[in-house]
Design a protein around this motif. Structure first.
Motif, PDB file in Angstrom:
ATOM      1  N   VAL A   1      80.278 106.760  28.760  1.00 57.08           N
ATOM      2  CA  VAL A   1      80.779 105.683  29.625  1.00 57.08           C
ATOM      3  C   VAL A   1      79.676 105.208  30.571  1.00 57.08           C
ATOM      4  O   VAL A   1      79.476 103.995  30.776  1.00 57.08           O
ATOM      5  CB  VAL A   1      82.011 106.182  30.418  1.00 57.08           C
ATOM      6  N   VAL A   2      78.931 106.166  31.149  1.00 55.57           N
ATOM      7  CA  VAL A   2      77.829 105.806  32.041  1.00 55.57           C
ATOM      8  C   VAL A   2      76.764 105.023  31.280  1.00 55.57           C
ATOM      9  O   VAL A   2      76.229 104.018  31.785  1.00 55.57           O
ATOM     10  CB  VAL A   2      77.225 107.074  32.682  1.00 55.57           C
TER      11      VAL A   2
ATOM     12  N   LEU B   1      84.058 116.515  27.518  1.00 57.32           N
ATOM     13  CA  LEU B   1      84.306 115.683  28.689  1.00 57.32           C
ATOM     14  C   LEU B   1      82.998 115.123  29.239  1.00 57.32           C
ATOM     15  O   LEU B   1      82.907 113.921  29.572  1.00 57.32           O
ATOM     16  CB  LEU B   1      85.028 116.506  29.753  1.00 57.32           C
ATOM     17  N   ILE B   2      81.973 115.968  29.319  1.00 56.03           N
ATOM     18  CA  ILE B   2      80.662 115.514  29.806  1.00 56.03           C
ATOM     19  C   ILE B   2      80.089 114.451  28.872  1.00 56.03           C
ATOM     20  O   ILE B   2      79.512 113.453  29.316  1.00 56.03           O
ATOM     21  CB  ILE B   2      79.710 116.713  29.948  1.00 56.03           C
TER      22      ILE B   2
ATOM     23  N   ILE C   1      81.762 112.353  26.962  1.00 55.25           N
ATOM     24  CA  ILE C   1      82.503 111.093  27.147  1.00 55.25           C
ATOM     25  C   ILE C   1      82.048 110.389  28.427  1.00 55.25           C
ATOM     26  O   ILE C   1      81.821 109.177  28.445  1.00 55.25           O
ATOM     27  CB  ILE C   1      84.014 111.380  27.177  1.00 55.25           C
ATOM     28  N   VAL C   2      81.903 111.186  29.510  1.00 53.32           N
ATOM     29  CA  VAL C   2      81.430 110.600  30.770  1.00 53.32           C
ATOM     30  C   VAL C   2      80.034 110.009  30.595  1.00 53.32           C
ATOM     31  O   VAL C   2      79.742 108.905  31.075  1.00 53.32           O
ATOM     32  CB  VAL C   2      81.442 111.668  31.883  1.00 53.32           C
ATOM     33  N   ALA C   3      79.156 110.751  29.879  1.00 56.33           N
ATOM     34  CA  ALA C   3      77.795 110.255  29.654  1.00 56.33           C
ATOM     35  C   ALA C   3      77.815 108.966  28.848  1.00 56.33           C
ATOM     36  O   ALA C   3      77.035 108.036  29.120  1.00 56.33           O
ATOM     37  CB  ALA C   3      76.965 111.325  28.955  1.00 56.33           C
TER      38      ALA C   3
END
Length: 987
Positions: free
Chosen positions: A967-968, A960-961, A963-965
């Motif tokens: 996207v950011v 999850l981290i 994927i978030v990274a």
């Protein structure tokens, strides 16, 4: 440009970070998450205590599984053990000098000395001989370190004097040629004379005097007893023995003093009023006393100094007695065990003062352990200088207990060392209703766990965090949960032991969920010698009948012969409750599970008796109607290995019996194959598993051609050898030996394939799966083991290769298949050298049969090797084409590779390995493997890797981290790109 490069590096770093859990191998703290290993020793038959002040307190035992072991007296754990060969039975066991274990085995052929602390072998002596006799071991009680004293061993009809220092055989005396059956050896301290006492024929008692220095026979005497001896004898002292006469109605005392033999006789009726029936001397080593079983009683008889027999006590015949134990002031103590309801009474008495009880304790027992069968007594000195006692007790289910001060100190389930049959059962479904509080707690624990895993991945975890992570891994695996899991990893392994006890083991950690000692397989008046046969799944409820628990069918005989009456029990697979027990009834020669079930999901079975009558079970009208409807499609075969005959059978009308039985059917022979006894002897057979899944019948080969597998559940592999080559390897020359293998259709008796291996010999181990068979044997010419593979293909479907015919429907893929259609088949075969002897062989099995197959080979080193089936592809060539390489064909070599990383058991051993069982999980990539012998081993195996699942410790938080990274990073990159584009426009 530099900014874009930095962004790409960041993205690559994040990508590899997300794959970190997929690229690393097994961590050290993950060992045991998917497998377990349990060590056992078997049913104890000899035990010697070592409780000196110096060193650990232990007991050295030998067992019926040919195991010698040293056990911790405090906890029952194994200090060390050795598993001898299957034919190397331990006959005698003793401890010398307080630091050596001396064993006599193989009927007196092997004398060994072992180091007591660590179990290392000090020396071994081979004592040759060919005459069968009892084995006797005599070790001087005053043995001294550094002094070359004699150890006397009698076996194979000869007496051997062996050096206690290095095991050298100093001299041998053949006593069998003198006609004596030796019963006792006497070698007094400081004497140069050895006395051998025994019987000559059935009417003479003899003594032989032998020179201890050179084995010379100095003198021999014999006395004739007109009543004759029956063979049972017990030595009350070194020079006094008691035997039974040939009618087993009189006790005979034999005294040997100063070279003179005197015999006296007394009728048992003179000692005991109700003494009808024959007597038997029980084989206990008692001093100054003998135990005699008469009818339903055991009497203790003492011989006075005047030579008169006196009855000291009378107890129930089910009581168990220990050997005499020397305690303080040269007194002799004896332990008695008498049985009650779920309890035993342990009593220790003095021989010299029988009315005085040194201890009298009641110990409560699990009724599923059965009755006590052996007891070994040991004493210790209490703090008040009085004698205390501990007892090692062997129970009916082969379990081992240590009892002290009225309590069970520890217990071992050593019956699991003698598993004879294995099956599996699903666990119950998990209930769906879960409280809100439980959900919130689980969510909190889930978040906490993934935070800890993330800290561990980033190497930020402290020691407390690491311990918490390991604990969470075990908890999160839920491997010991008593409900089914969606992957099908959690199951019950149900095993039947030689003692007639059923165990249910959890696949998660090997814990015993339940155990039951079956009443139908216990010794009783109606079943004097119960003998376990097999077990089958009886009822397997599916989703429409989940109110029923699955059940197991257990079958046995009341005797060792095929014509002995049979018994069976039905056992609930979830609780171990014995639902039904029937017998004794007709004999059981063969068990045929049928592919039919009734409305309660009970599987139909045919039990074939010695008269070739087929008995249908369950005995219900519905089962009878199903059988009568399908009787035209029910066939089976039988193998008479001793006669060299293979037969095919079918059922016909009801049996003609004195009492009508509508569930009994006659049988008729459909065909038979007779192997000529002068040239062939059957040594092995193998068939496919009934529940094996086959994904596809078609096999696309390298040139885009299609070959159709010959898939039949009626395929039988049978191996024969030349009669003179049926012995051990090397017993014949290559020219005198040959191995012939057959593939037979058991419906028609048609021999589909025959292959002869000249100069080869058994033993043969084989496995049949899908359309292929792999078998292992010994090549006498090459002096090496070999493995051969045969693949069989259906040529009747060869016309179905045309795509146009397939599109237009002009094919025979959907046509009915009959076993009576003479299918044209073609076989491919190849042989390879294999460096190991084999104890067992099996193959992996998966739910749909899609995953690649692996052979599971139990090696002579008691390990399980996983060998890819591609190595045993008969189409392997020296130089495969590019298309064959793409198909996965491996270049041909003369031998099969042994890859150390392919051992399923890792560095562990399954001592005494006897069988390997595989069970498919619901997850297609995974198969469950259970290996059993003296030890047990279980693991999960993925032959094609876990392509359809993530690992249990996969970090979803890290994903999850990541994927978030990403996207950011994409958003930042887009902003920087827009800003750069705007700056370019302003220029």
């Amino acid at each position: 440009m530099a900014m874009a490069i930095r962004i790409r590096v960041l993205l690559l770093f994040l990508f590899f970070l997300s794959l970190s859990h997929l690229t690393f191998s097994l961590y050290q703290d993950q060992v045991g998450l998917m497998d377990w290993h349990q060590q056992y020793i078997g049913k104890v038959k000899h035990a010697v205590f070592h409780t000196q002040k110096a060193g650990r307190k232990r007991v050295v035992v030998s067992t019926e599984e040919n195991v010698i072991a040293s056990l911790d007296l405090r906890r029952g754990e194994i200090f060390w053990r050795h598993v001898l060969g299957s034919n190397d039975t331990v006959n005698e066991l003793d401890i010398a000098l307080g630091k050596y274990v001396i064993t006599l085995s193989s009927g007196g052929k092997y004398l060994r000395a072992w180091n007591l602390p660590d179990g290392q072998m000090i020396w071994e002596s081979f004592l040759p001989g060919s005459t069968a006799s009892r084995s006797i071991l005599s070790i001087p009680t005053n043995l001294k370190v550094g002094k070359d004293d004699l150890i006397l061993a009698y076996g194979s009809g000869s007496l051997y004097a062996v050096s206690s220092i290095d095991g050298e055989v100093l001299w041998t005396k053949d006593l069998a040629s003198e006609g004596i059956d030796v019963q006792q050896l006497i070698h007094r301290h400081g004497s140069n004379i050895i006395y051998a006492l025994g019987f000559i024929g059935s009417s003479h008692f003899a003594t032989f005097e032998i020179n201890a220095k050179n084995g010379e026979l100095l003198k021999h005497d014999k006395v004739r007893f007109t009543g004759g001896f029956c063979g049972d004898i017990s030595f009350l002292k070194s020079d006094t023995a008691v035997a039974l006469d040939s009618t087993r109605s009189s006790l005979v005392s034999v005294r040997f003093r100063d070279g003179e033999i005197s015999i006296e006789q007394v009728h048992i009726s003179d000692l005991l009023l109700d003494s009808s029936g024959v007597a038997a001397i029980l084989p206990y080593k008692l001093i100054e006393m003998v135990a005699v079983k008469v009818k339903e009683f055991i009497i203790f008889v003492k011989l006075t100094n005047e030579g008169k027999f006196v009855v000291v006590d009378q107890i129930d015949h089910t009581a168990i007695i220990s050997d005499s134990l020397s305690i303080l002031e040269d007194q002799q103590a004896i332990a008695l065990i008498q049985h009650g309801d779920n309890k035993i009474q342990l009593t220790v008495k003095l021989v010299s003062d029988w009315s005085n009880h040194l201890i009298k304790e009641t110990i409560y027992m699990d009724c599923q352990r059965g009755l006590a069968q052996r007891i070994f007594l040991n004493n210790y000195v209490r703090t008040d200088r009085s004698s205390g006692f501990r007892a090692l007790i062997v129970m009916e289910d082969h379990s081992l207990l240590l009892v002290q001060q009225g309590e069970i100190v520890w217990s071992r389930e050593d019956g699991l060392a003698s598993i004879v049959e294995v099956t599996t059962s699903e666990l119950p479904l998990e209930k769906d209703s879960v409280s809100v509080a439980t959900v919130e707690h689980s969510l909190l624990e889930w978040l906490k766990g993934h935070v800890l895993k993330l800290k561990g991945t980033l190497m930020l975890a402290n020691p407390d965090d690491i311990a918490a992570i390991q604990k969470l891994r075990v908890q999160s695996s839920e491997k010991s949960k008593m409900t089914r899991d969606h992957n099908g990893f959690r199951k019950l392994i149900i095993v039947l032991t030689r003692a007639g006890k059923l165990f249910a083991l959890h696949t998660g950690d090997g814990q015993i969920v339940w155990s039951v000692l079956l009443n139908s397989l216990r010794k009783s008046q109606t079943c004097e010698a119960p003998n376990v046969l097999t077990l089958h799944q009886w009822q397997v409820p599916h989703h429409h009948a989940l109110d029923e628990n699955p059940s197991i069918l257990v079958l046995g005989r009341c005797g060792p012969n095929l014509d002995s009456p049979g018994v069976y029990s039905i056992v609930d697979a979830y609780t171990g409750k014995e639902l039904n027990s029937v017998g004794p009834f007709h004999s059981i020669v063969q068990i045929i599970p049928l592919p039919h079930t009734d409305s309660r999901e009970q599987r139909l079975h045919l039990l074939i008796d010695k008269d070739w009558h087929a008995h249908l079970y369950p005995r219900s009208p519905e089962a009878l109607a199903i059988f009568q409807r399908e009787v035209g499609n029910i066939y089976w075969y039988s193998v008479e290995a001793d006669n060299g005959i293979l037969r095919g059978h079918a059922a016909k009308e009801n049996c003609i019996l004195q009492l009508p039985d509508e569930y009994c059917f006659g049988t008729r022979n459909l065909w038979s194959i007779v192997f000529p006894s002068e040239s062939e002897r059957i040594i092995a057979t193998a068939t496919r598993k009934l529940n094996e899944a086959v994904h596809t019948q078609a096999k696309v080969v390298a040139d885009q051609d299609v070959m159709y597998k010959y898939i039949s559940k009626n395929l039988l592999f049978i191996a024969t050898v030349a009669p003179q080559a049926a012995g051990d390897i090397g017993s014949v020359t290559p020219d005198e030996s040959w191995l012939v293998v057959y593939l037979v259709d058991t419906i028609t008796g048609r021999i589909l394939h025959r292959m002869t291996h000249y100069g080869s010999q058994g033993p043969v181990h084989a496995v049949v799966s899908e359309n292929w068979v792999v078998y292992h044997y010994f090549n006498l010419r090459a002096h090496r083991y070999e493995m051969s593979v045969i693949e069989i293909y259906d040529q009747s479907r060869a016309d179905n290769k045309d795509v146009l015919k397939l599109v237009l429907g002009k094919h025979n893929l959907t046509s009915a298949i009959s076993a009576y259609t003479r299918t044209e088949v073609v076989t491919k075969q190849q042989s390879y050298f294999f460096s190991h002897s084999v104890k067992a062989i099996s193959t992996t099995s998966t739910a749909k049969g899609i995953t690649s197959k692996q052979l599971l080979i139990g090696t002579v080193g008691d390990q399980v090797l996983a060998l890819d089936k591609r190595f045993l592809d008969p189409r392997r060539t020296l130089n495969p084409t590019q298309a064959e390489k793409e198909e996965g064909i491996i270049p041909l070599t003369d031998s099969l590779p042994i890859i150390p990383q392919s051992y399923v058991t890792h560095a562990l051993k399954v001592e005494g390995l006897r069988g390997i069982v595989t069970v498919p999980a619901k997850l297609e990539s995974t198969t469950l493997v259970f290996a059993h012998g003296v030890d047990l081993f279980f693991t999960r195996l993925a032959p094609s890797k876990t392509y359809d699942s993530l690992t249990e410790d996969f970090s979803y938080a890290l994903l999850l981290i990541t994927i978030v990274a990403l996207v950011v990073a994409i958003f930042v990159t887009w902003i920087l790109s827009e800003r750069k584009e705007l700056q370019e426009k302003w220029r």
